[in-house]
Motif scaffolding. Structure first.
Motif, PDB file in Angstrom:
ATOM      1  N   MET A   1     -59.182   9.027  19.786  1.00 13.26           N
ATOM      2  CA  MET A   1     -57.763   9.366  19.769  1.00 13.26           C
ATOM      3  C   MET A   1     -56.951   8.220  20.376  1.00 13.26           C
ATOM      4  SD  MET A   1     -57.383  12.536  18.584  1.00 13.26           S
ATOM      5  CE  MET A   1     -58.428  13.977  18.298  1.00 13.26           C
ATOM      6  N   GLU A   2     -55.844   7.908  19.752  1.00 12.46           N
ATOM      7  CA  GLU A   2     -54.927   6.897  20.270  1.00 12.46           C
ATOM      8  C   GLU A   2     -53.502   7.424  20.193  1.00 12.46           C
ATOM      9  OE1 GLU A   2     -55.702   2.658  19.228  1.00 12.46           O
ATOM     10  OE2 GLU A   2     -57.040   3.523  17.719  1.00 12.46           O
ATOM     11  N   TRP A   3     -52.625   6.857  21.015  1.00 13.08           N
ATOM     12  CA  TRP A   3     -51.224   7.234  20.942  1.00 13.08           C
ATOM     13  C   TRP A   3     -50.341   6.036  21.268  1.00 13.08           C
ATOM     14  CZ3 TRP A   3     -54.198   9.394  25.005  1.00 13.08           C
ATOM     15  CH2 TRP A   3     -53.899   8.921  26.283  1.00 13.08           C
ATOM     16  N   LYS A   4     -49.119   6.130  20.762  1.00 15.50           N
ATOM     17  CA  LYS A   4     -48.088   5.149  21.059  1.00 15.50           C
ATOM     18  C   LYS A   4     -46.857   5.890  21.551  1.00 15.50           C
ATOM     19  CE  LYS A   4     -49.953   1.184  19.772  1.00 15.50           C
ATOM     20  NZ  LYS A   4     -50.140   0.053  20.725  1.00 15.50           N
ATOM     21  N   ARG A   5     -46.189   5.302  22.518  1.00 16.10           N
ATOM     22  CA  ARG A   5     -44.959   5.872  23.068  1.00 16.10           C
ATOM     23  C   ARG A   5     -43.776   5.024  22.639  1.00 16.10           C
ATOM     24  NH1 ARG A   5     -42.384   4.480  27.810  1.00 16.10           N
ATOM     25  NH2 ARG A   5     -44.232   3.327  28.489  1.00 16.10           N
ATOM     26  N   LEU A   6     -42.738   5.679  22.127  1.00 12.81           N
ATOM     27  CA  LEU A   6     -41.499   5.004  21.771  1.00 12.81           C
ATOM     28  C   LEU A   6     -40.368   5.622  22.580  1.00 12.81           C
ATOM     29  CD1 LEU A   6     -43.368   5.109  19.053  1.00 12.81           C
ATOM     30  CD2 LEU A   6     -41.270   4.393  17.919  1.00 12.81           C
ATOM     31  N   ALA A   7     -39.686   4.820  23.361  1.00 14.80           N
ATOM     32  CA  ALA A   7     -38.524   5.291  24.089  1.00 14.80           C
ATOM     33  C   ALA A   7     -37.306   5.129  23.184  1.00 14.80           C
ATOM     34  CB  ALA A   7     -38.336   4.511  25.374  1.00 14.80           C
ATOM     35  N   LEU A 150     -42.990  17.875  33.736  1.00 17.44           N
ATOM     36  CA  LEU A 150     -43.523  17.040  34.818  1.00 17.44           C
ATOM     37  C   LEU A 150     -43.406  15.574  34.438  1.00 17.44           C
ATOM     38  CD1 LEU A 150     -45.115  16.839  37.516  1.00 17.44           C
ATOM     39  CD2 LEU A 150     -47.221  16.978  36.144  1.00 17.44           C
ATOM     40  N   PHE A 151     -42.885  14.769  35.359  1.00 14.32           N
ATOM     41  CA  PHE A 151     -42.757  13.335  35.165  1.00 14.32           C
ATOM     42  C   PHE A 151     -43.563  12.586  36.223  1.00 14.32           C
ATOM     43  CE2 PHE A 151     -38.354  14.951  34.066  1.00 14.32           C
ATOM     44  CZ  PHE A 151     -38.522  14.874  32.695  1.00 14.32           C
ATOM     45  N   SER A 187     -45.164  12.221  29.494  1.00 15.65           N
ATOM     46  CA  SER A 187     -43.931  12.943  29.760  1.00 15.65           C
ATOM     47  C   SER A 187     -42.832  12.599  28.763  1.00 15.65           C
ATOM     48  CB  SER A 187     -43.434  12.618  31.176  1.00 15.65           C
ATOM     49  OG  SER A 187     -44.422  12.908  32.141  1.00 15.65           O
ATOM     50  N   GLY A 188     -41.771  13.402  28.806  1.00 13.46           N
ATOM     51  CA  GLY A 188     -40.658  13.210  27.900  1.00 13.46           C
ATOM     52  C   GLY A 188     -39.755  12.049  28.263  1.00 13.46           C
ATOM     53  N   HIS A 189     -39.881  11.537  29.478  1.00 18.58           N
ATOM     54  CA  HIS A 189     -39.116  10.377  29.923  1.00 18.58           C
ATOM     55  C   HIS A 189     -39.973   9.609  30.923  1.00 18.58           C
ATOM     56  CE1 HIS A 189     -35.314  12.014  28.246  1.00 18.58           C
ATOM     57  NE2 HIS A 189     -35.817  13.184  28.635  1.00 18.58           N
ATOM     58  N   GLY A 190     -39.776   8.314  31.011  1.00 21.86           N
ATOM     59  CA  GLY A 190     -40.503   7.524  31.988  1.00 21.86           C
ATOM     60  C   GLY A 190     -41.901   7.144  31.521  1.00 21.86           C
ATOM     61  N   PHE A 191     -42.715   6.729  32.489  1.00 20.75           N
ATOM     62  CA  PHE A 191     -44.030   6.187  32.177  1.00 20.75           C
ATOM     63  C   PHE A 191     -45.126   7.239  32.322  1.00 20.75           C
ATOM     64  CE2 PHE A 191     -41.473   2.524  33.517  1.00 20.75           C
ATOM     65  CZ  PHE A 191     -41.625   1.720  32.392  1.00 20.75           C
ATOM     66  N   GLU A 192     -46.299   6.898  31.788  1.00 20.91           N
ATOM     67  CA  GLU A 192     -47.438   7.790  31.886  1.00 20.91           C
ATOM     68  C   GLU A 192     -47.944   7.877  33.321  1.00 20.91           C
ATOM     69  OE1 GLU A 192     -48.896   5.191  29.230  1.00 20.91           O
ATOM     70  OE2 GLU A 192     -47.728   6.083  27.634  1.00 20.91           O
ATOM     71  N   THR A 193     -48.559   8.997  33.633  1.00 20.91           N
ATOM     72  CA  THR A 193     -49.164   9.183  34.931  1.00 20.91           C
ATOM     73  C   THR A 193     -50.419  10.026  34.740  1.00 20.91           C
ATOM     74  OG1 THR A 193     -48.753   9.948  37.203  1.00 20.91           O
ATOM     75  CG2 THR A 193     -47.700  11.218  35.425  1.00 20.91           C
ATOM     76  N   THR A 194     -50.988  10.538  35.804  1.00 16.05           N
ATOM     77  CA  THR A 194     -52.128  11.448  35.696  1.00 16.05           C
ATOM     78  C   THR A 194     -51.871  12.675  36.566  1.00 16.05           C
ATOM     79  OG1 THR A 194     -53.372  10.526  37.573  1.00 16.05           O
ATOM     80  CG2 THR A 194     -53.729   9.516  35.381  1.00 16.05           C
ATOM     81  N   VAL A 195     -52.596  13.728  36.271  1.00 13.41           N
ATOM     82  CA  VAL A 195     -52.476  14.944  37.059  1.00 13.41           C
ATOM     83  C   VAL A 195     -52.795  14.657  38.522  1.00 13.41           C
ATOM     84  CG1 VAL A 195     -53.494  17.217  37.481  1.00 13.41           C
ATOM     85  CG2 VAL A 195     -52.893  16.527  35.139  1.00 13.41           C
TER      86      VAL A 195
END
Length: 208
Positions: A1-7, A150-151, A187-195
């Motif tokens: 699985m791969e993903w791309k984020r577009l702001a 959650l961000f 998340s819907g805004h900002g950068f990726e994080t982890t639980v």
């Protein structure tokens, strides 16, 4: 699985393109700049199967119709927000003197498994930011698409229509912080994080 984020858009909302080895894709929250999103899909050479909405606020739905029409794919939203796509007061665009709408979704989602092609998502109901907010957990990708619940270092606002801070905190605690700590939070805004990072470092969750 791969993903791309577009702001995308003036609020820099995160639209995600997720795809598997078969190059089948799911599009999360196409919020604005439909041409940009469609161009990236074409560049990746993937085949979209559906649009999944974490919730129906205006900054997450502004490009729904452009992406849906281009690829002829259905839209999924929680049943509690089934009428928000066409209602500028509920989706919040009227609050910011805008008129952002989309045609109704083809499918409603609720808590439990959601199968789209070879994808099997666990739909987690995470209300609070809005009544129909959901998060899509994909175990195979070790990721959860959390929308505006959650961000990285923050939580969703609760001062818009249907918001409830106590309910949001409960949703985060019961549905998101119970996932494996290494789970990527997209998340819907900002950068990726982890639980795990948010459990340790998010100031809004300390002492909850």
């Amino acid at each position: 699985m791969e993903w791309k984020r577009l702001a995308v858009g003036p609020i820099q909302e995160n639209t995600y393109i997720l795809w598997n080895d078969k190059k089948e894709a799911v599009i999360f929250d196409p919020g604005a700049e439909g041409k940009k999103i469609n161009a990236r899909i074409e560049e990746l050479g993937v085949k979209p199967l559906a649009i999944l909405l974490t919730h129906a606020h205006f900054d997450h739905i502004g490009a729904v119709d452009a992406v849906r029409a281009k690829w002829n794919i259905p839209v999924y939203v929680h049943e509690f927000e089934s009428d928000w796509l066409e209602d500028t007061n509920k989706n919040g665009s009227a609050h910011f003197s805008q008129n952002i709408t989309a045609k109704p979704a083809e499918h409603m989602v609720a808590k439990g498994p959601l199968v789209i092609g070879d994808f099997t998502f666990d739909v987690l109901e995470t209300p609070g930011h809005s009544p129909g907010s959901v998060s899509y957990y994909l175990k195979e990708a070790n990721a959860v698409f959390s929308g505006d619940a959650l961000f990285a270092g923050g939580i969703g606002r609760t001062d818009l229509y249907g918001g409830n801070q106590a309910l949001l905190m409960k949703s985060i605690h019961d549905q998101l912080l119970t996932l494996p700590e290494e789970t990527a939070v997209l998340s819907g805004h900002g950068f990726e994080t982890t639980v795990g990072t948010e459990m340790d470092e998010n100031p809004f969750l300390n002492g909850f």
